[in-house]
Design a protein around this motif. Structure first.
Motif, mmCIF file in Angstrom:
data_model
loop_
_atom_site.group_PDB
_atom_site.id
_atom_site.type_symbol
_atom_site.label_atom_id
_atom_site.label_comp_id
_atom_site.label_asym_id
_atom_site.label_seq_id
_atom_site.Cartn_x
_atom_site.Cartn_y
_atom_site.Cartn_z
ATOM 1 N N LYS B 61 0.872 -1.181 0.000
ATOM 2 C CA LYS B 61 0.000 0.000 0.000
ATOM 3 C C LYS B 61 0.906 1.226 0.000
ATOM 4 C CE LYS B 61 -1.332 -1.243 4.103
ATOM 5 N NZ LYS B 61 -2.013 -1.255 5.420
ATOM 6 N N MET B 62 0.741 2.102 -0.989
ATOM 7 C CA MET B 62 1.621 3.263 -1.124
ATOM 8 C C MET B 62 0.772 4.521 -0.957
ATOM 9 S SD MET B 62 4.097 1.241 -1.909
ATOM 10 C CE MET B 62 5.473 2.294 -2.309
ATOM 11 N N SER B 63 1.312 5.494 -0.255
ATOM 12 C CA SER B 63 0.541 6.728 -0.117
ATOM 13 C C SER B 63 1.464 7.908 0.129
ATOM 14 C CB SER B 63 -0.480 6.607 1.011
ATOM 15 O OG SER B 63 0.170 6.487 2.247
ATOM 16 N N GLY B 64 0.881 9.115 0.042
ATOM 17 C CA GLY B 64 1.632 10.340 0.287
ATOM 18 C C GLY B 64 1.159 11.004 1.558
ATOM 19 N N ILE B 65 0.606 12.206 1.411
ATOM 20 C CA ILE B 65 0.133 12.948 2.579
ATOM 21 C C ILE B 65 -1.282 13.431 2.302
ATOM 22 C CG2 ILE B 65 0.494 15.049 3.974
ATOM 23 C CD1 ILE B 65 2.614 12.930 4.516
ATOM 24 N N GLY B 66 -2.078 13.476 3.334
ATOM 25 C CA GLY B 66 -3.445 13.962 3.200
ATOM 26 C C GLY B 66 -4.407 13.012 3.864
ATOM 27 N N CYS B 67 -5.677 13.420 3.904
ATOM 28 C CA CYS B 67 -6.704 12.526 4.457
ATOM 29 C C CYS B 67 -6.653 11.191 3.734
ATOM 30 C CB CYS B 67 -8.092 13.126 4.281
ATOM 31 S SG CYS B 67 -8.361 14.632 5.224
ATOM 32 N N SER B 68 -6.604 11.249 2.397
ATOM 33 C CA SER B 68 -6.591 10.035 1.585
ATOM 34 C C SER B 68 -5.421 9.151 1.975
ATOM 35 C CB SER B 68 -6.456 10.406 0.116
ATOM 36 O OG SER B 68 -5.188 11.050 -0.082
ATOM 37 N N SER B 69 -4.290 9.786 2.205
ATOM 38 C CA SER B 69 -3.069 9.012 2.404
ATOM 39 C C SER B 69 -2.964 8.426 3.802
ATOM 40 C CB SER B 69 -1.860 9.898 2.089
ATOM 41 O OG SER B 69 -1.935 10.271 0.726
ATOM 42 N N GLY B 87 2.981 13.998 -2.152
ATOM 43 C CA GLY B 87 3.046 14.023 -3.609
ATOM 44 C C GLY B 87 4.091 13.110 -4.219
ATOM 45 N N ARG B 88 4.851 12.410 -3.387
ATOM 46 C CA ARG B 88 5.955 11.595 -3.924
ATOM 47 C C ARG B 88 5.616 10.117 -4.032
ATOM 48 N NH1 ARG B 88 6.382 16.685 -4.531
ATOM 49 N NH2 ARG B 88 8.478 17.373 -5.103
ATOM 50 N N MET B 89 4.367 9.772 -3.764
ATOM 51 C CA MET B 89 3.985 8.369 -3.839
ATOM 52 C C MET B 89 4.269 7.751 -5.204
ATOM 53 S SD MET B 89 1.352 6.324 -5.031
ATOM 54 C CE MET B 89 -0.251 7.118 -5.020
ATOM 55 N N PRO B 90 3.986 8.446 -6.353
ATOM 56 C CA PRO B 90 4.233 7.793 -7.650
ATOM 57 C C PRO B 90 5.705 7.428 -7.843
ATOM 58 C CG PRO B 90 2.839 9.733 -7.927
ATOM 59 C CD PRO B 90 3.327 9.763 -6.513
ATOM 60 N N SER B 91 6.629 8.298 -7.414
ATOM 61 C CA SER B 91 8.055 8.003 -7.596
ATOM 62 C C SER B 91 8.489 6.848 -6.719
ATOM 63 C CB SER B 91 8.903 9.225 -7.239
ATOM 64 O OG SER B 91 8.329 10.348 -7.800
ATOM 65 N N VAL B 92 8.022 6.861 -5.464
ATOM 66 C CA VAL B 92 8.393 5.779 -4.551
ATOM 67 C C VAL B 92 7.852 4.454 -5.086
ATOM 68 C CG1 VAL B 92 8.148 4.906 -2.201
ATOM 69 C CG2 VAL B 92 8.501 7.344 -2.582
ATOM 70 N N HIS B 124 4.336 11.374 -14.708
ATOM 71 C CA HIS B 124 5.411 10.492 -15.180
ATOM 72 C C HIS B 124 5.119 9.033 -14.871
ATOM 73 C CE1 HIS B 124 7.802 13.680 -16.766
ATOM 74 N NE2 HIS B 124 7.550 14.389 -15.672
ATOM 75 N N ALA B 125 4.440 8.787 -13.750
ATOM 76 C CA ALA B 125 4.031 7.403 -13.478
ATOM 77 C C ALA B 125 3.060 6.940 -14.552
ATOM 78 C CB ALA B 125 3.393 7.310 -12.098
ATOM 79 N N VAL B 126 2.183 7.871 -15.014
ATOM 80 C CA VAL B 126 1.219 7.520 -16.056
ATOM 81 C C VAL B 126 1.946 7.187 -17.353
ATOM 82 C CG1 VAL B 126 -0.720 8.333 -17.450
ATOM 83 C CG2 VAL B 126 -0.568 9.012 -15.050
ATOM 84 N N ARG B 127 2.825 8.086 -17.778
ATOM 85 C CA ARG B 127 3.435 7.887 -19.099
ATOM 86 C C ARG B 127 4.410 6.722 -19.103
ATOM 87 N NH1 ARG B 127 8.467 10.557 -18.592
ATOM 88 N NH2 ARG B 127 9.153 10.113 -20.710
ATOM 89 N N ARG B 128 4.922 6.350 -17.926
ATOM 90 C CA ARG B 128 5.832 5.199 -17.869
ATOM 91 C C ARG B 128 5.078 3.874 -17.747
ATOM 92 N NH1 ARG B 128 9.680 8.279 -13.631
ATOM 93 N NH2 ARG B 128 11.170 9.162 -15.118
ATOM 94 N N ASN B 129 3.749 3.973 -17.551
ATOM 95 C CA ASN B 129 2.906 2.777 -17.402
ATOM 96 C C ASN B 129 3.395 1.869 -16.267
ATOM 97 O OD1 ASN B 129 0.609 1.419 -18.030
ATOM 98 N ND2 ASN B 129 1.506 0.205 -19.696
ATOM 99 N N VAL B 130 3.641 2.507 -15.110
ATOM 100 C CA VAL B 130 4.028 1.734 -13.922
ATOM 101 C C VAL B 130 2.895 0.780 -13.579
ATOM 102 C CG1 VAL B 130 4.654 1.899 -11.491
ATOM 103 C CG2 VAL B 130 5.362 3.703 -13.084
#
Lengths: 595, 350
Positions: B61-69, B87-92, B124-130
Motif C-alpha cells: 500500500k503506497m501513499s503520500g500525505i493527506g486525508c486520503s493518504s 506528492g511523492r507516492m508515484p516516484s516511490v 510520469h508514473a502515467v506515461r511510464r505505465n508503472v
C-alpha cells in the motif's frame, strides 16, 4: 415489504434477548451494568421488583435468559447472568428504605392465597402494598413452598430464602402455616373477595414395579424425601443408593444422599445422557461430586429378600428415532442389569393434586384433571378463583411461577376493583438517547472477547460433610466486574432515522459483525434475508428495515449478531443512527390501564 | 470515542479461496471524519482484495500525505506499506515496482497529493505505465487544512464558506488518457457496486490503472452548491456502463449479446463485462471517451465507470526489461558477477 415499526415496544423488547426470554422480563442488562458500577443495592432492587426472589433465583434459577444471550451467538458462552444476580443479592446493603410502604388503612378487599410458594408470595408482594388484606395458607411450617422443601440447603441456604420470604410475610399478611386446606368450598364460603391457588405440583410420581410395596421402607419418592430432609425428619440414608430419573430433582436427591451417608450413589436414567431433563450445570455439579450416571437403563423390578430391599433390575435399551424424529427406547437384548441398593429414590416427575377442590364449584377441569386456566389472566372458570405457578399450567420453575403470580395479581386487583380483567395495563417503556458528546455514550460500549468466568465452589471435603454448607461460593467482586463487562448492553438500541441518512455507507463499513446493509427493497422478508452481506438464516431474530432512502434503497439491519457497540452511530455523520436506552418494565398490579 | 474495533466477526462470515474472511483484509478503526467517502473506498479495496483471493502479504500500500493518504492504516493491515512524502507516492512506487515486480501495488492519493504538489510525479508514473493501481480519493478540497478549494474543484463549485471557485478544475481522467494511461476509470465512493469491480479490474490490469473516485468530504465539501457533495454526485452521476469483473478462475458459461455487452479480455484471461449504457462510447477508443468527457463537463454530468482500457498494455518492467526476481532475493554473484563480466561489458562500448 413494509418498513419495521420500531415504535411498537415489542420490537426492541425482542432485541433484548435475555429480558425477552425471562418469563418475568427482568431488565437484565440494566442490573448487570449496575453490578459493574458496584451499585449492588440498586441492582438487587431492580431484580426484586421484577422477580421477587433475587437471592433464591441467583442460585437456583433455570436461567432461560442464558441460552438466549447474544454472547452465546457471537462468542461461545453466554454471560453468567444468573450468578451475577447472586452477586447483587450477596453484596447489597440494607434494602428496607426501598421497600414499598404497606398502608395501615386497608382497601377493604380480602384475598386468600392457598400455598406459600413463589407464585402466592408474588401475589402477596404485589397486592399487599395496594392495601389488600391477605390471608395465606400453607401446610408447611414456614413459607417458601417448593423453594424450601425441594431445593437442598447446600444449593440454597435457609437464611437467603428466609430473608426474601420474610420481606413479604412482613407486609402484614395473616399467615396460616401448618394448615392444609382440605376444601376450597369452605374458603369460598368465607368473605374473601378473591382466592388464589398456588399449591404447586406437590405429588411425586411413584413407580409401581414388582417389589415396590414389600420394600417400601427403603423406597422413597424424591420430592417427599427432599421435603423430609429439609424439615429435619430424615437425617440418614443407606450406603448404596440408586436414584431413578434424570431431572433436577434427581440431581438434588443424589447429591443430598451423598451428604446423608450415601457412599455409592448412582443415577439411572431411561433415556440417553444427552436427553436428560436436568439443567446441564446441575448434572455437572453432581458429576463433580463423583455421582455416576447410567444412561439407557429402564427399571424393571425391585429385588427384595426377607422384606428387605436388595437392589434393582434394569433393562438395557437404546434410543431409536423414526422418520418423524420420534424417539423409541428399544431393548438392546443384553442381559438385564442388577444394581445392589440399600435405598432407592424415585425422582421421575411430579404432579398436581386437586382432591381438595370440590367439583361443583364452577371450576372446570380438563381430561388430565388440570383446571382450565386463561393463560393471560390466570383466571379459572370461577370468577373469584385464580391460579398460578405449577398449580396453573403444570410444573415449570420458580421464575415462571413468579411471572404468573404477577399476572394473577393484576387480574385479582382488576377483578376486586370491578374492572375487566382482560384490559391489561401496558408495560412501562421508554427510549432515550445515551449520547453524551460527539462520540461519547453513557454506557461502556468498548467490548472485548472474554471467556465466561467460572463460579468458585467450596472444597468437596467440606461440602460433602455438611448438608448446610453452600457448595457455590459466588463470584468475588473483581470477577463479578469482569463477568458483568461481558454483557453486550442489548438494551441500548440502535435506532435509525431514515430521513437523516445520506447513504455514505460508513455504518455498513464499520460494523464489526456485518449486520448493516443497504439494499434495493425486496418483495418479502425471506428474499431480503438472502440478499444480506451475510444471509440472515436465524429466523428467530428480526430484521430492521428502514423506510425508503433517497437512492431508493432501504437500510436493513440483521439484529442477530449486533454487538450494540455503537460504532455505526459513532461513524454516522448525521446522527441517523443513535444509541438509545430502551426500558421495558412489565406492568404490575395497581398500575393504570390506558385503553 | 472508540479507538479499537471489536475483534468480533459475524460467525458465518464467508471465506474466500485462501480461507480468509474480510476481517483479515481490514485495518484499524478509521480516524477520519464520520461519513468520509474515503472510508467507503477503503472498504471497497478490502472487498476487491478479498474477492480476488489476494494474499494480503502480496500487496504494497503506497501513499503520500493527506486525508486520503491516511487510509492505508484502515485497510489491509497485513500488507506492506509505504507512507511517503507529500506528492511523492508515484516516484516511490515506481522505484519499489522496479526493485520488486512480484508485489501488487495499490497507491492511494488525494486531489492535493495528485493534482497539486504531486502533479509532476503523477504524470510520469502515467506515461511510464508503472504497473500499479492508482486510486485518487477526490473530494475537491483540502480537508486536512479546513477545506480550501483544491485543483480538482470544479469551476463555480461553492465552498462551505460560500465562495464560488474561480479556477478551472483539473480533469485527472482526461489528463491521464492524454498521457497514455492504459486503464482509466471514474467512480463514486457511494457506489460500491460499481467501484469494487473497477478496483478488481484495475488490480488485474497489466500497467498503470487510474481510478478517480469522487469522495465527498462530509465536513468541508458536502454543502449545497458543491459539485462533490453526496447529493450532487448522485444527481449528476452518468454511468457509462454496468461493469462486472469475471476473474479467470470462474468458468464462463453464458454467451453475451455483443451489441449491448462489451466483453474485454485481460492479459491473464479475466474478463471485464460491460453492459453499455452510452452508445457512442467504446472503452477501447480514446477519441470517443475524450469527447464524452468534454460533453459531460459541458452538461454538468459526472461520467462514471470504466472510461478507457488498452488491452495491449505493456507495463514499465517489460518495457525496460527488468528482472523477474525481486532485487532483494538476488544473490551476490548475480548482482555482482565479477570483473571478467565487467570487462566484457565495458568492451562492448570500446
Amino acid at each position: 415489504m413494509n418498513s419495521t415499526n420500531v415504535k411498537d415496544p415489542e420490537y426492541f423488547h425482542k432485541v433484548v434477548d435475555c429480558q425477552y426470554a425471562c418469563p418475568a422480563h427482568t431488565p437484565v442488562p440494566e442490573y448487570i451494568r449496575l453490578i459493574a458500577q458496584g451499585e449492588y443495592t440498586k441492582a438487587y432492587m431492580i431484580n426484586w421488583e421484577s422477580n421477587v426472589f433475587p437471592g433464591v433465583l441467583g442460585r437456583t434459577c433455570d436461567r432461560p435468559c442464558e441460552p438466549a444471550c447474544r454472547r452465546g451467538r457471537v462468542e461461545e458462552e453466554p454471560v453468567a447472568i444468573c450468578r451475577l444476580k447472586r452477586v447483587a443479592a450477596d453484596n447489597k446493603d440494607d434494602i428496607t428504605p426501598f421497600l414499598p410502604e404497606i398502608p395501615s388503612i386497608k382497601n377493604g378487599k380480602k384475598v386468600a392465597l392457598i400455598g406459600a410458594g413463589p407464585a402466592a408470595l408474588t401475589v402477596a408482594r404485589d397486592l399487599a402494598p395496594l392495601g389488600y388484606h391477605i390471608d395465606i395458607y400453607d401446610d408447611q411450617s414456614k413459607g417458601g413452598g417448593m423453594m424450601r422443601s425441594q431445593i437442598p440447603s447446600f444449593r440454597l441456604p435457609d437464611e437467603v430464602l428466609d430473608f426474601e420470604v420474610d420481606i413479604i410475610l412482613d407486609m402484614g399478611l395473616m399467615t396460616h402455616f401448618n394448615h392444609y386446606v382440605t376444601s376450597l368450598k369452605s374458603l369460598l364460603n368465607k368473605d374473601y373477595d378473591a382466592i388464589f391457588v398456588g399449591t404447586g405440583a406437590p405429588k411425586g410420581k411413584d413407580l409401581h414395579l414388582p417389589g415396590r410395596d414389600e420394600a417400601s421402607a427403603n423406597i422413597h419418592v424424591g420430592i417427599e424425601w427432599l421435603a423430609n430432609v429439609a424439615f429435619d425428619h430424615i437425617h440418614k440414608i443407606g450406603k448404596k443408593v440408586l436414584v431413578l430419573g434424570g431431572g433436577n430433582t434427581a440431581m438434588d436427591c443424589c447429591r443430598t444422599s451423598l451428604r446423608l451417608g450415601g457412599e455409592d450413589v448412582k443415577v439411572l436414567v431411561r433415556s440417553p445422557f444427552k436427553s436428560m431433563k436436568a439443567s446441564p450445570w446441575e448434572i455437572e455439579d453432581a458429576m463433580h461430586e463423583d455421582i455416576v450416571i447410567h444412561e439407557n437403563h429402564v427399571p424393571l423390578r425391585f429385588e427384595v429378600e426377607n422384606g428387605k430391599l436388595k437392589g434393582m433390575y434394569f433393562q438395557r435399551v437404546e434410543a431409536k428415532y423414526d422418520a418423524n424424529g420420534k424417539r423409541q427406547l428399544v431393548p438392546t437384548g443384553e442381559p438385564d442389569v442388577f444394581f445392589p441398593a440399600d435405598d432407592v429414590i424415585i425422582a421421575i416427575g411430579q404432579e398436581n393434586k386437586f382432591e381438595w377442590i370440590e367439583k361443583d364449584l364452577g371450576i372446570e377441569f380438563d381430561q388430565w384433571d388440570m383446571p382450565l386456566i386463561d393463560e393471560k389472566t390466570f383466571a379459572s372458570t370461577s370468577p373469584k378463583v385464580f391460579f398460578g405457578g405449577d398449580a396453573a399450567l403444570g410444573p415449570k420453575n420458580v421464575i415462571t411461577a413468579v411471572a404468573q403470580g404477577h399476572q394473577a395479581a393484576i387480574s385479582i386487583d382488576l377483578y376486586c376493583q370491578g374492572q375487566d380483567i382482560h384490559d391489561r395495563p401496558d408495560p412501562h417503556t421508554n427510549l432515550y438517547s445515551t449520547k453524551m458528546g460527539i462520540h461519547e455514550w453513557s454506557y461502556d460500549n468498548g467490548i472485548v472477547i472474554d471467556e465466561r468466568y467460572l463460579v468458585p465452589q467450596a472444597d468437596k471435603s467440606i461440602t460433602l460433610n455438611n448438608i448446610k454448607k453452600e457448595v457455590e461460593l459466588g463470584f468475588d467482586i473483581a470477577t463479578a466486574f469482569k463477568e458483568a463487562q461481558r454483557c453486550l448492553n442489548c438494551d441500548i438500541q440502535t435506532v435509525f432515522t431514515a430521513p437523516k441518512c445520506i447513504e455514505c455507507d460508513a455504518c455498513m463499513d464499520v460494523c464489526p459483525t456485518s449486520c448493516i446493509n443497504f439494499l434495493v427493497p425486496a418483495e418479502d422478508e425471506s428474499e431480503l434475508r438472502e440478499q444480506l452481506r451475510v444471509p440472515a438464516i436465524n429466523d428467530t431474530q428480526e430484521l430492521m428495515v428502514s423506510e425508503v432512502l433517497k437512492t431508493g434503497r432501504v437500510m436493513v439491519k440483521d439484529e442477530d449478531v449486533c454487538l450494540h457497540c455503537g460504532l455505526c452511530a459513532e461513524r454516522c455523520p448525521t446522527a441517523a443512527w443513535d444509541m438509545q436506552h430502551f426500558i421495558y418494565n412489565t406492568a404490575k398490579a395497581g398500575q393504570m390501564v390506558f385503553s | 470515542m472508540s479507538y479499537l474495533k471489536p475483534k468480533f466477526a459475524h460467525p458465518r462470515l464467508p471465506k474466500n479461496d485462501l480461507g480468509y474472511t474480510k476481517k483479515e483484509y481490514e485495518g484499524v478503526i478509521s480516524t477520519l471524519c464520520a461519513g468520509c467517502g474515503h472510508d467507503s473506498i477503503s472498504a471497497s479495496i478490502v472487498d476487491a482484495c478479498f474477492e480476488l483471493d489476494i494474499a494480503p502479504h502480496r500487496v504494497a500500500k503506497m501513499s503520500g500525505i493527506g486525508c486520503s493518504s491516511k487510509t492505508p492504516a484502515y485497510f489491509l493491515r497485513n500488507s506492506h506499506g509505504f507512507n511517503s512524502v507529500h506528492g511523492r507516492m508515484p516516484s516511490v512506487t515506481t522505484g519499489a515496482n522496479l526493485a520488486n515486480r512480484s508485489l501488487i501495488y495499490i497507491g492511494v492519493s488525494g486531489d492535493g497529493d495528485t493534482a497539486s504538489i504531486g502533479m509532476g510525479q503523477f504524470i510520469h508514473a502515467v506515461r511510464r505505465n508503472v504497473n500499479m493501481t492508482y486510486i485518487v480519493m477526490n473530494n475537491g478540497c483540502y480537508g486536512l487544512t479546513k477545506g480550501q478549494d483544491s485543483a480538482t474543484a470544479d469551476k463555480g463549485s461553492i465552498s462551505k464558506s460560500g465562495d464560488a471557485n474561480s479556477f478551472e478544475g483539473i480533469d485527472l481522467c482526461a489528463l491521464a488518457i492524454e498521457l497514455g494511461a492504459t486503464y482509466v476509470a471514474q467512480s463514486f465512493s457511494g457506489d460500491k457496486e460499481q467501484l469494487v469491480p473497477l478496483i478488481k479490474a484495475a488490480i488485474t490490469h497489466n500497467g498503470f490503472s487510474l481510478i478517480n473516485v469522487i469522495s465527498p468530504c462530509v465536513t468541508f465539501n458536502n454543502n449545497p452548491g458543491s459539485t462533490k457533495s453526496y447529493d450532487y454526485v448522485r444527481a449528476h452521476n452518468e454511468a457509462l456502463s454496468k461493469i462486472d469483473f469475471v476473474p479467470v478462475k470462474e468458468e464462463i458459461v453464458t454467451t453475451y449479446d455483443h451489441t449491448s455487452v462489451n466483453v474485454l479480455e485481460m492479459h491473464d484471461g479475466s474478463l471485464i463485462k460491460l453492459q453499455k449504457i452510452s452508445p457512442e462510447w467504446d472503452p477501447n477508443d480514446k477519441l470517443s471517451i475524450v469527447t464524452a468527457l468534454h460533453n459531460a463537463r459541458a452538461n454538468h454530468q459526472i461520467l462514471t465507470g470504466l472510461l478507457y482500457i488498452d488491452n495491449d498494455s505493456v507495463e514499465l518492467n517489460d518495457l525496460i526489461n527488468t528482472t523477474e526476481t525481486p532485487l532483494n532475493t538476488l544473490n551476490y554473484d548475480v548482482l555482482c558477477p565479477g570483473s571478467e563480466v565487467l570487462r566484457e561489458f565495458v568492451g562492448r562500448y570500446a
